[in-house]
Scaffold this active site. Structure first.
Site, mmCIF file in Angstrom:
data_model
loop_
_atom_site.group_PDB
_atom_site.id
_atom_site.type_symbol
_atom_site.label_atom_id
_atom_site.label_comp_id
_atom_site.label_asym_id
_atom_site.label_seq_id
_atom_site.Cartn_x
_atom_site.Cartn_y
_atom_site.Cartn_z
ATOM 1 N N LYS A 121 0.816 -1.216 0.000
ATOM 2 C CA LYS A 121 0.000 0.000 0.000
ATOM 3 C C LYS A 121 0.848 1.264 0.000
ATOM 4 O O LYS A 121 0.478 2.267 -0.604
ATOM 5 C CB LYS A 121 -0.947 -0.001 1.204
ATOM 6 N N LYS B 106 -8.502 -9.105 -10.158
ATOM 7 C CA LYS B 106 -9.514 -9.232 -9.116
ATOM 8 C C LYS B 106 -10.610 -8.185 -9.311
ATOM 9 O O LYS B 106 -10.335 -7.049 -9.706
ATOM 10 C CB LYS B 106 -8.852 -9.047 -7.741
ATOM 11 N N LYS C 182 -13.564 -2.144 -6.933
ATOM 12 C CA LYS C 182 -14.336 -0.906 -7.090
ATOM 13 C C LYS C 182 -13.515 0.172 -7.794
ATOM 14 O O LYS C 182 -14.066 1.141 -8.303
ATOM 15 C CB LYS C 182 -14.786 -0.387 -5.717
#
Length: 346
Positions: free
Chosen positions: A115, A207, A210
């Site tokens: 991240k 995957k 959103k």
């Protein structure tokens, strides 16, 4: 787990735009768990702010996740459903665990590396310390079981390490105060069979997310029946018919994904799907998948719309859950303060 009452804790971040992957990978499993365990379901909004959030949207996203829980079948009276920031003991225990966990442990967390990317100097301290807050989320309720996906297994291992180190470091006080040999359990992963990894409807190698710019890559939990049907029919496939055996799906990512979605929605083995549709063209299979997806998902979307239209009702559910959660968490923190040697109000 010996000495501890079985209790499940699980949390979902309020990041907006819940989709089929969230439902099949987590929420539908939560519904099943409540049949066999006492469960605490948390909307983890403190975790959400480890990366920038629009405060004007965050409230709606917290309510949307709560609505999804309830619309999918989670009973907020039978279980505890609340948002994390309403129970301050999560943050207080996280600070204690910051003082228990070692820098080396956190530095090895792969999710932080992913991240934060290359610019780690600009990542927030909260993003780095995220796993100690996750440990606090679980252990403030002395939960014994946690359903985890592949991306959270390392964090659960850290929670176990923190619990063990706390129990070892303050073993004498824990025993003197009558808590036995250990105060915190070492939470176990809750295994519910192979998880369905839901991939993009436009690219079976990615995957479902959103963040994909194409809305046709995913089925949102708020999509109505017509939209669900349209997205399934437009899902990418290949020109070959469906195989009759699982080996025939190798190298066919989109076919494999649609078969997996059908199997998960009907709660059946993937081979059983091929037993039924092997040799069929995708036009036939997609027609059956449309019917199944609409049957399973459209009622959830309808109920979510009904619930989110009344935010006061959702807020009341969260407040009731927070009161019940805090009754447990405050007892844990009183014990922890005594174990640590703090002076507290009588």
């Amino acid at each position: 787990m010996a000495g501890f009452e079985e209790l499940v804790f699980s949390g979902v971040q309020p990041t907006g735009n819940l989709h089929l992957g969230n439902y099949l990978g987590a929420i539908s499993r939560f519904v099943t768990m409540q049949e066999n365990y006492s469960c605490i379901y948390c909307v983890v909004d403190l975790h959400a702010i480890t990366v920038p959030q629009d405060p004007r949207l965050l409230k709606d996203q917290i309510r949307e996740v709560t609505a999804a829980f309830i619309a999918a079948g989670i009973d907020p009276k039978r279980n505890i459903v609340f948002n994390q920031s309403q129970v301050p003991q999560h943050a207080e225990l996280a600070w204690v665990f910051n003082c228990v966990a070692r820098m080396g442990w956190l530095s090895r967390m792969t999710q932080f590396k992913e991240k934060a990317g290359k610019d780690r100097e600009n990542a927030s301290v909260g993003l780095f310390a995220y796993p100690t807050l996750m440990a606090a989320d679980i252990l403030v309720y002395r939960a014994t079981h946690v359903p985890v996906g592949d991306d959270q297994k390392q964090h659960l291992e850290l929670s176990r390490d923190i619990a063990q180190k706390f129990n070892n470091d303050w073993a004498d006080m824990i025993a003197d105060l009558g808590h036995g040999e250990e105060y915190f359990p070492q939470p176990e992963p809750l295994i519910q069979g192979p998880a369905t990894r839901i991939m993009s409807l436009r690219d079976g190698t990615k995957k479902m997310s959103k963040s994909d710019p194409s809305d046709y890559s995913r089925i949102n939990l708020t999509d109505n029946a017509d939209t669900i049907a349209q997205k399934v029919r437009k899902a990418k496939t290949d020109p070959e018919p469906l195989p009759s055996a699982l080996e025939g799906l190798e190298g066919r990512a989109e076919a494999d994904n649609l078969v997996g979605i059908f199997a998960a929605l009907r709660d059946m083995p993937r081979q059983s799907v091929l037993d039924e549709f092997g040799g069929a063209q995708f036009s036939t299979f997609k027609g059956a998948l449309v019917d199944l997806a609409v049957e399973k998902l459209a009622p959830i979307a309808d109920e979510m719309r009904r619930l989110t239209a009344d935010p006061g009702h959702i807020d009341a559910i969260l407040a009731d859950g927070a009161d019940r959660a805090e009754a447990i968490a405050s007892k844990t923190m009183d014990d922890v303060r005594d174990i640590l040697g703090f002076v507290r109000r009588p």
